[in-house]
Design a protein around this motif. Structure first.
Motif, PDB file in Angstrom:
ATOM      1  N   ASP A  22     -70.166 -13.824 -17.279  1.00 17.03           N
ATOM      2  CA  ASP A  22     -69.475 -13.460 -18.289  1.00 17.03           C
ATOM      3  C   ASP A  22     -68.626 -12.386 -18.346  1.00 17.03           C
ATOM      4  OD1 ASP A  22     -71.369 -11.492 -18.216  1.00 17.03           O
ATOM      5  OD2 ASP A  22     -71.777 -11.601 -20.475  1.00 17.03           O
ATOM      6  N   LYS A  23     -68.497 -11.785 -16.850  1.00 23.31           N
ATOM      7  CA  LYS A  23     -67.526 -10.723 -16.777  1.00 23.31           C
ATOM      8  C   LYS A  23     -66.167 -11.137 -16.450  1.00 23.31           C
ATOM      9  CE  LYS A  23     -70.773  -7.245 -15.166  1.00 23.31           C
ATOM     10  NZ  LYS A  23     -71.792  -7.574 -14.400  1.00 23.31           N
ATOM     11  N   ARG A  27     -58.667  -9.369 -20.355  1.00 26.82           N
ATOM     12  CA  ARG A  27     -59.251  -9.191 -21.768  1.00 26.82           C
ATOM     13  C   ARG A  27     -58.552 -10.099 -22.502  1.00 26.82           C
ATOM     14  NH1 ARG A  27     -62.762  -7.241 -19.321  1.00 26.82           N
ATOM     15  NH2 ARG A  27     -63.796  -5.445 -19.374  1.00 26.82           N
ATOM     16  N   MET A  32     -61.943 -12.780 -25.076  1.00 23.81           N
ATOM     17  CA  MET A  32     -62.799 -11.672 -24.957  1.00 23.81           C
ATOM     18  C   MET A  32     -62.009 -10.745 -26.117  1.00 23.81           C
ATOM     19  SD  MET A  32     -64.360  -9.325 -21.975  1.00 23.81           S
ATOM     20  CE  MET A  32     -63.462 -10.117 -20.852  1.00 23.81           C
ATOM     21  N   GLN A  34     -62.904  -7.868 -27.647  1.00 25.17           N
ATOM     22  CA  GLN A  34     -63.034  -6.535 -27.514  1.00 25.17           C
ATOM     23  C   GLN A  34     -62.835  -5.912 -26.004  1.00 25.17           C
ATOM     24  OE1 GLN A  34     -66.764  -7.475 -29.975  1.00 25.17           O
ATOM     25  NE2 GLN A  34     -66.927  -5.178 -29.176  1.00 25.17           N
ATOM     26  N   GLU A  35     -62.319  -4.834 -26.073  1.00 26.61           N
ATOM     27  CA  GLU A  35     -62.127  -3.953 -24.683  1.00 26.61           C
ATOM     28  C   GLU A  35     -63.644  -3.751 -24.086  1.00 26.61           C
ATOM     29  OE1 GLU A  35     -60.791  -2.659 -21.140  1.00 26.61           O
ATOM     30  OE2 GLU A  35     -59.482  -3.538 -22.627  1.00 26.61           O
ATOM     31  N   ASP A  36     -64.540  -3.216 -25.132  1.00 26.77           N
ATOM     32  CA  ASP A  36     -65.723  -2.607 -24.280  1.00 26.77           C
ATOM     33  C   ASP A  36     -66.664  -3.625 -24.691  1.00 26.77           C
ATOM     34  OD1 ASP A  36     -65.358  -2.560 -27.227  1.00 26.77           O
ATOM     35  OD2 ASP A  36     -67.015  -0.790 -27.492  1.00 26.77           O
ATOM     36  N   MET A  37     -66.738  -4.796 -23.867  1.00 26.03           N
ATOM     37  CA  MET A  37     -67.950  -5.735 -24.060  1.00 26.03           C
ATOM     38  C   MET A  37     -69.379  -5.439 -23.517  1.00 26.03           C
ATOM     39  SD  MET A  37     -66.707  -8.833 -25.512  1.00 26.03           S
ATOM     40  CE  MET A  37     -67.807 -10.193 -24.684  1.00 26.03           C
ATOM     41  N   GLN A  38     -70.082  -5.946 -24.340  1.00 23.74           N
ATOM     42  CA  GLN A  38     -71.512  -5.894 -23.568  1.00 23.74           C
ATOM     43  C   GLN A  38     -71.877  -6.971 -22.684  1.00 23.74           C
ATOM     44  OE1 GLN A  38     -72.713  -2.713 -23.739  1.00 23.74           O
ATOM     45  NE2 GLN A  38     -74.636  -3.754 -24.055  1.00 23.74           N
ATOM     46  N   PHE A  39     -71.892  -6.820 -21.464  1.00 19.64           N
ATOM     47  CA  PHE A  39     -72.118  -8.037 -20.611  1.00 19.64           C
ATOM     48  C   PHE A  39     -73.501  -8.311 -20.206  1.00 19.64           C
ATOM     49  CE2 PHE A  39     -67.739  -6.487 -19.316  1.00 19.64           C
ATOM     50  CZ  PHE A  39     -67.066  -7.643 -19.894  1.00 19.64           C
ATOM     51  N   ASN A 196     -62.832 -13.832 -32.583  1.00 19.23           N
ATOM     52  CA  ASN A 196     -61.351 -13.926 -31.949  1.00 19.23           C
ATOM     53  C   ASN A 196     -60.316 -14.180 -33.225  1.00 19.23           C
ATOM     54  OD1 ASN A 196     -61.441 -16.570 -32.429  1.00 19.23           O
ATOM     55  ND2 ASN A 196     -61.217 -17.440 -30.602  1.00 19.23           N
ATOM     56  N   ARG A 324     -69.425 -16.048 -27.687  1.00 17.03           N
ATOM     57  CA  ARG A 324     -68.055 -16.116 -27.332  1.00 17.03           C
ATOM     58  C   ARG A 324     -67.341 -16.834 -26.257  1.00 17.03           C
ATOM     59  NH1 ARG A 324     -67.218  -9.744 -28.464  1.00 17.03           N
ATOM     60  NH2 ARG A 324     -67.222 -10.154 -30.953  1.00 17.03           N
TER      61      ARG A 324
END
Ligand SMILES: Nc1nc2c(ncn2[C@@H]2O[C@H](COP(=O)(O)OP(=O)(O)OP(=O)(O)O)[C@@H](O)[C@H]2O)c(=O)[nH]1
Ligand SMILES: C[S@@+](CC[C@H](N)C(=O)[O-])C[C@H]1O[C@@H](n2cnc3c(N)ncnc32)[C@H](O)[C@@H]1O
Ligand code: SF4
Ligand code: SF4
Length: 330
Positions: A22-23, A27, A32, A34-39, A196, A324
């Motif tokens: 999911d990485k 962006r 995706m 958000q910039e600071d996603m929790q992967f 989104n 997402r």
């Protein structure tokens, strides 16, 4: 071969999309936000040998085509090995990628029998690229597409068209296909996913795309298969083709043949269905997962996880609970 994977509408599921991660190194706002996603923690991910075992089981259940996706499949460290492993299965193998790192995998792709790749590129303008993807990889992406074509691959460019962002570039993309037989462009209607900021008014519809293209080009519709995402067209005298993926206004669910495996080993019977089931844990325990697969597809809805119309209140509640796009595997 075992019984094929059928649903209650008689649809046979022969196309497996495997998300490797999911990485992503980009962006894209529609995927995706958000910039600071929790992967996902790495320990949740399917390992290369588990991917191979699961893919082998699906091939035995009738899968004829495997697509690697993500997130960005080519950022996974062992992707070269995964591609080579999957290349040994009796299926066609392909990828959907942003292509930034594709130059490192040309030999792996060729050795695994990959003939065609789908590459996301939403704009031909460097500044717009940066505003959509939040990264500076425009020239690298273009160079990668040229490299793939020069190495003999067929490239389909995926363009998510959004009103006021890139909708004035549609005919520039069509023009790219005129002289290049191995280049195809598909325009995609923007779809709703958690976070989104989707609105119906932001999409450029199938019909509007065609009438815009018709202002500059004469074209004919090509024959396709019921399960195709895109309706394809060819400009008179052109060598490549263009297509429209009318996800919202022209859904192609009636011919759906898609199976999705998320990077953490969950099975989704539809892009928009939230009732995924875990295959990885039972696989690790040595349990039989075939019956789980059959029964999950027996519960598949006809369209969009049960909603034809994305603007309905119930559909909104559902897509906001869905993963997402980046965590599903587009
Ligand atoms: N609604 C819906 N849209 C999908 C589905 N699969 C893919 N899409 C959309 O179609 C776009 C193109 O998908 P790709 O990953 O390039 O694959 P594809 O169109 O299935 O691939 P080919 O037809 O083999 O080229 C995606 O970006 C999505 O927007 C699906 O199952 N349902
Ligand atoms: C999720 S990406 C994963 C593969 C790879 N990173 C790439 O961009 O090609 C797969 C596809 O999903 C599409 N996509 C992502 N979000 C979307 C949305 N909201 N609506 C329509 N297509 C979307 C992308 O354009 C891309 O073609
Ligand atoms: S569309 Fe592909 S490249 Fe863009 S953020 Fe999503 S996964 Fe990454
Ligand atoms: S929305 Fe669901 S049913 Fe429709 S084509 Fe996509 S995966 Fe298949």
């Amino acid at each position: 071969m075992s019984q094929p994977i059928l649903d209650t509408f008689g649809r046979k599921h022969t196309y497996l999309r495997i998300s490797l991660t999911d990485k992503c190194n980009l962006r894209c706002t529609y995927c995706m936000p958000q910039e600071d996603m929790q992967f996902m923690p790495s320990k949740w991910l399917m390992q290369a040998d588990e991917i191979q075992t699961l893919a082998g089981i699906f091939v035995d259940l009738g899968v004829e085509k495997i697509r690697l996706t993500g997130g960005e499949p080519l950022i996974r460290k062992d992707v070269g090995q995964i591609i080579q492993n999957l290349g040994t299965l009796p299926t066609s193998l392909t990828l959907t990628t942003n292509a930034v790192f594709v130059d490192q995998f040309i030999d792996d792709l060729k050795n695994a029998g990959v003939r065609s790749l789908n590459v996301s590129l939403d704009t031909l303008n460097e500044t717009t690229f940066k505003s959509i993807t939040k990264r500076d990889h425009f020239n690298k992406t273009l160079d990668s597409i040229k490299l793939l074509i020069s190495e003999g691959f067929v490239v389909k460019i995926n363009v998510v068209v959004m009103k006021g962002i890139n909708d004035t570039e549609v005919n520039d993309f069509v023009r790219l296909t005129l002289d290049e037989p191995n280049l195809h462009v598909r325009f995609i209607e923007f779809m709703p996913f958690n976070g989104n900021k989707w609105e119906m008014s932001k999409i450029v519809s199938y019909n509007d795309l065609l009438s815009d293209i018709n202002k500059q080009f004469e074209f004919e519709k090509l024959e396709g298969e019921l399960h195709d995402t895109a309706h394809s067209f060819k400009v008179h005298g052109g060598k490549g083709t263009f297509g429209i993926i009318g996800t919202v206004t022209h859904p192609f669910c009636a011919g759906c043949n898609r199976i999705r495996l998320t990077a953490d080993g969950k099975l989704k019977n539809c892009l928009f269905d939230t009732t995924e089931i875990d295959l990885l844990t039972p696989l690790r325990r040595g349990e039989d997962i075939r019956s789980l697969i059959y029964s999950h597809f027996h519960k598949k809805h006809f369209a969009h996880g049960g909603h034809i119309d994305f603007t309905a209140k119930e559909a909104k509640a559902d897509y906001e609970q869905n993963r997402r796009m980046i965590a599903i595997g587009g």
